[in-house]
Write a protein that holds these residues in place. Sequence first.
Motif, PDB file in Angstrom:
ATOM      1  N   UNK A 122      -2.920  10.728  10.209  1.00 14.67           N
ATOM      2  CA  UNK A 122      -2.495   9.525  11.331  1.00 14.67           C
ATOM      3  C   UNK A 122      -1.207   8.867  10.993  1.00 14.67           C
ATOM      4  N   UNK A 123      -1.108   8.639   9.690  1.00 13.80           N
ATOM      5  CA  UNK A 123       0.111   7.796   9.317  1.00 13.80           C
ATOM      6  C   UNK A 123       1.362   8.873   9.462  1.00 13.80           C
ATOM      7  N   UNK A 124       1.100  10.247   9.080  1.00 14.95           N
ATOM      8  CA  UNK A 124       2.112  11.081   9.142  1.00 14.95           C
ATOM      9  C   UNK A 124       2.519  11.183  10.750  1.00 14.95           C
ATOM     10  N   UNK A 125       1.571  11.338  11.676  1.00  9.00           N
ATOM     11  CA  UNK A 125       1.711  11.431  12.985  1.00  9.00           C
ATOM     12  C   UNK A 125       2.726  10.428  13.355  1.00  9.00           C
ATOM     13  N   UNK A 126       2.055   9.076  12.715  1.00  2.34           N
ATOM     14  CA  UNK A 126       3.121   7.816  13.557  1.00  2.34           C
ATOM     15  C   UNK A 126       4.561   7.949  12.870  1.00  2.34           C
ATOM     16  N   UNK A 127       4.710   8.382  11.670  1.00  4.07           N
ATOM     17  CA  UNK A 127       5.951   8.739  10.858  1.00  4.07           C
ATOM     18  C   UNK A 127       6.865   9.714  12.035  1.00  4.07           C
ATOM     19  N   UNK A 128       5.930  10.605  12.595  1.00  2.00           N
ATOM     20  CA  UNK A 128       6.811  11.576  13.396  1.00  2.00           C
ATOM     21  C   UNK A 128       7.243  11.072  14.728  1.00  2.00           C
ATOM     22  N   UNK A 129       6.168  10.137  15.132  1.00  2.00           N
ATOM     23  CA  UNK A 129       6.479   9.324  16.400  1.00  2.00           C
ATOM     24  C   UNK A 129       7.700   8.419  16.315  1.00  2.00           C
ATOM     25  N   UNK A 130       8.314   8.182  15.162  1.00  2.00           N
ATOM     26  CA  UNK A 130       9.268   7.259  14.809  1.00  2.00           C
ATOM     27  C   UNK A 130       8.886   5.910  14.535  1.00  2.00           C
ATOM     28  N   UNK A 131       7.378   5.607  14.208  1.00  2.35           N
ATOM     29  CA  UNK A 131       7.238   4.373  13.605  1.00  2.35           C
ATOM     30  C   UNK A 131       7.535   4.107  12.192  1.00  2.35           C
ATOM     31  N   UNK A 132       7.918   3.006  11.973  1.00  3.05           N
ATOM     32  CA  UNK A 132       8.367   2.787  10.607  1.00  3.05           C
ATOM     33  C   UNK A 132       7.300   2.201   9.883  1.00  3.05           C
ATOM     34  N   UNK A 133       7.204   2.656   8.495  1.00  6.81           N
ATOM     35  CA  UNK A 133       5.959   2.289   7.764  1.00  6.81           C
ATOM     36  C   UNK A 133       6.422   1.419   6.543  1.00  6.81           C
ATOM     37  N   UNK A 134       5.989   0.092   6.283  1.00  5.53           N
ATOM     38  CA  UNK A 134       6.117  -0.653   5.206  1.00  5.53           C
ATOM     39  C   UNK A 134       5.187  -0.330   4.077  1.00  5.53           C
ATOM     40  N   UNK A 135       5.332   0.590   3.121  1.00  2.75           N
ATOM     41  CA  UNK A 135       4.243   1.138   2.270  1.00  2.75           C
ATOM     42  C   UNK A 135       3.415   0.383   1.715  1.00  2.75           C
ATOM     43  N   UNK A 136       2.158   0.383   1.708  1.00  2.35           N
ATOM     44  CA  UNK A 136       1.306  -0.726   0.836  1.00  2.35           C
ATOM     45  C   UNK A 136       1.394  -0.427  -0.488  1.00  2.35           C
ATOM     46  N   UNK A 137       1.140  -1.653  -1.373  1.00  2.00           N
ATOM     47  CA  UNK A 137       1.460  -1.538  -2.595  1.00  2.00           C
ATOM     48  C   UNK A 137       0.060  -1.201  -3.417  1.00  2.00           C
ATOM     49  N   UNK A 138       0.255  -0.569  -4.813  1.00  3.02           N
ATOM     50  CA  UNK A 138      -0.747  -0.705  -5.496  1.00  3.02           C
ATOM     51  C   UNK A 138      -1.312  -2.087  -6.109  1.00  3.02           C
ATOM     52  N   UNK A 139      -2.531  -2.150  -6.390  1.00  2.48           N
ATOM     53  CA  UNK A 139      -2.598  -3.739  -6.906  1.00  2.48           C
ATOM     54  C   UNK A 139      -4.506  -3.871  -6.639  1.00  2.48           C
ATOM     55  N   UNK A 140      -5.010  -5.150  -7.196  1.00  2.00           N
ATOM     56  CA  UNK A 140      -6.192  -5.356  -7.015  1.00  2.00           C
ATOM     57  C   UNK A 140      -6.462  -5.729  -5.571  1.00  2.00           C
ATOM     58  N   UNK A 141      -7.428  -4.865  -5.169  1.00  2.00           N
ATOM     59  CA  UNK A 141      -7.835  -5.090  -3.672  1.00  2.00           C
ATOM     60  C   UNK A 141      -9.110  -6.002  -3.523  1.00  2.00           C
ATOM     61  N   UNK A 142      -9.188  -6.630  -2.080  1.00  2.16           N
ATOM     62  CA  UNK A 142     -10.183  -7.482  -2.033  1.00  2.16           C
ATOM     63  C   UNK A 142     -11.679  -6.689  -2.268  1.00  2.16           C
ATOM     64  N   UNK A 143     -11.933  -5.530  -2.278  1.00  2.00           N
ATOM     65  CA  UNK A 143     -13.055  -4.994  -2.355  1.00  2.00           C
ATOM     66  C   UNK A 143     -13.316  -4.685  -4.229  1.00  2.00           C
ATOM     67  N   UNK A 144     -12.378  -5.398  -4.841  1.00  2.00           N
ATOM     68  CA  UNK A 144     -12.544  -5.375  -6.243  1.00  2.00           C
ATOM     69  C   UNK A 144     -12.417  -3.950  -6.974  1.00  2.00           C
ATOM     70  N   UNK A 145     -11.333  -3.147  -6.260  1.00  5.46           N
ATOM     71  CA  UNK A 145     -10.973  -1.939  -7.024  1.00  5.46           C
ATOM     72  C   UNK A 145      -9.673  -2.250  -7.142  1.00  5.46           C
ATOM     73  N   UNK A 146      -8.972  -1.539  -7.998  1.00  7.85           N
ATOM     74  CA  UNK A 146      -7.438  -1.385  -8.089  1.00  7.85           C
ATOM     75  C   UNK A 146      -7.038  -0.058  -7.645  1.00  7.85           C
ATOM     76  N   UNK A 147      -6.212  -0.081  -6.733  1.00  5.73           N
ATOM     77  CA  UNK A 147      -5.508   1.142  -6.303  1.00  5.73           C
ATOM     78  C   UNK A 147      -4.389   0.716  -5.090  1.00  5.73           C
TER      79      UNK A 147
END
Length: 390
Positions: free
Chosen positions: A135-160
């Motif tokens: 889906x993200x690839x499709x949006x990029x192809x449609x010209x949508x710009x993506x501010x890439x998410x960062x790695x880090x500690x997530x709210x679900x208590x995982x790191x990634x």
Amino acid sequence: MLKGKNILLGITGGIASYKVLDLCSRLNKEGAILKIIMTTSACEFVRPLSFETMGKCRVFTDLFEGSHESVHHIDLPKWADVFLIAPASANTIGKMANGIADNFLLSSYLACDKDVIIAPSMNTNMLNNQATVKNIKTLLEYGVKVIEPEPGLLACNTVGDGRMEEPEKIVSYLDDYFTEKDLMGKKIIISAGPTVEPIDYVRYITNKSSGKMGYNIAREAKKRGAEVVLVSGPVKPMEIDGIKRIEVRTNSEMKDVIERYFDNSDALIMSAAPVDYKVENPSDRKIKKTGNSLKLNLIENDDIIKYFASKKTKQLIIGFAAETDDLIENAKTKLKNKNLDYIVANDLTKWGAGFDVDTNIASIVSKDKVRKLEIMPKEELANEILSLLR
Ligand SMILES: Cc1cc2nc3c(=O)[nH]c(=O)nc-3n(C[C@H](O)[C@H](O)[C@H](O)COP(=O)(O)O)c2cc1C
């Protein structure tokens, strides 16, 4: 650059929506004008009232609320200079990629002919799921710009991967997005900060330069598309994402580094304050106290800017004059004696000018003109200076 820009902000049901309160506040401070659309899920995380307060704007949630004057999901994208969706949930991204318009935000997206920027935010597995990747690839192809998410500690208590980019960075992204790339193709050397000259193994001579002016010029030049080499004396850490920075200590190191890049450059902006004098014979050991006075013989350092101005071919050379007396007279003399194109002169005795403050009061002096500027942030002065290169 965000002053007066109309930003349509879409908020979806992600835990990072609380961070968007800070984003709203920052965008407001930058002078942007907001209108906000929240999905029903987003309203489960933070109430629209909080966004109304922090965004100082109306928050739209109901697609069918319309009025006879306006069909909101058509008119809001028309009003916008850009449509930012932050956080962008996996669900909304999926629907955007597939042309589904079953809520206010998605209908506005389909009706939007302006640039759309998304800041995805989700659990790492959701982000790495093949469907989301596609889906993200499709949006990029449609010209949508993506501010890439960062790695880090997530709210679900995982790191990634999957943490929404920090609000400060999203503001920089937008700032960069709206900045005209009028210096594209220009190669600029910018020097910043003080230099230091050793007295002995532990002591040195330096000055009060903070480097803030040079770092601001470097940041703005990069935003405007220039290729920047920042030659920096020792300063407190300052952010300069994506800029080539070379750290130096002494005058001769600064001169040597500039020499490496000079022939291939279009401009040299010497906002550094190199130390004028050096100790003739610095000791390579620590000088012991003897109870007597210590005499140092100081000799003049090479005049870096004069040296490069004497060998310029195509380069524009811009110097700085920080003075306590006879500002404009001194600047004019310096301009002539050193064969510079411009001098940015500032009176160190004025409140809001000079070293280690975020503002400056400057006059831009050229051979036949003196342009006096009002007190302004160093970032704004940086842009005034860079406009000399167009
Ligand atoms: C506590 C909680 C946190 C959630 N965080 C996220 C998230 O960060 N990213 C995401 O894509 N979905 C997240 N979801 C799931 C979405 O809220 C859900 O997919 C919803 O349908 C999204 O709707 P929307 O895209 O219309 O806003 C979360 C759900 C819960 C209950």
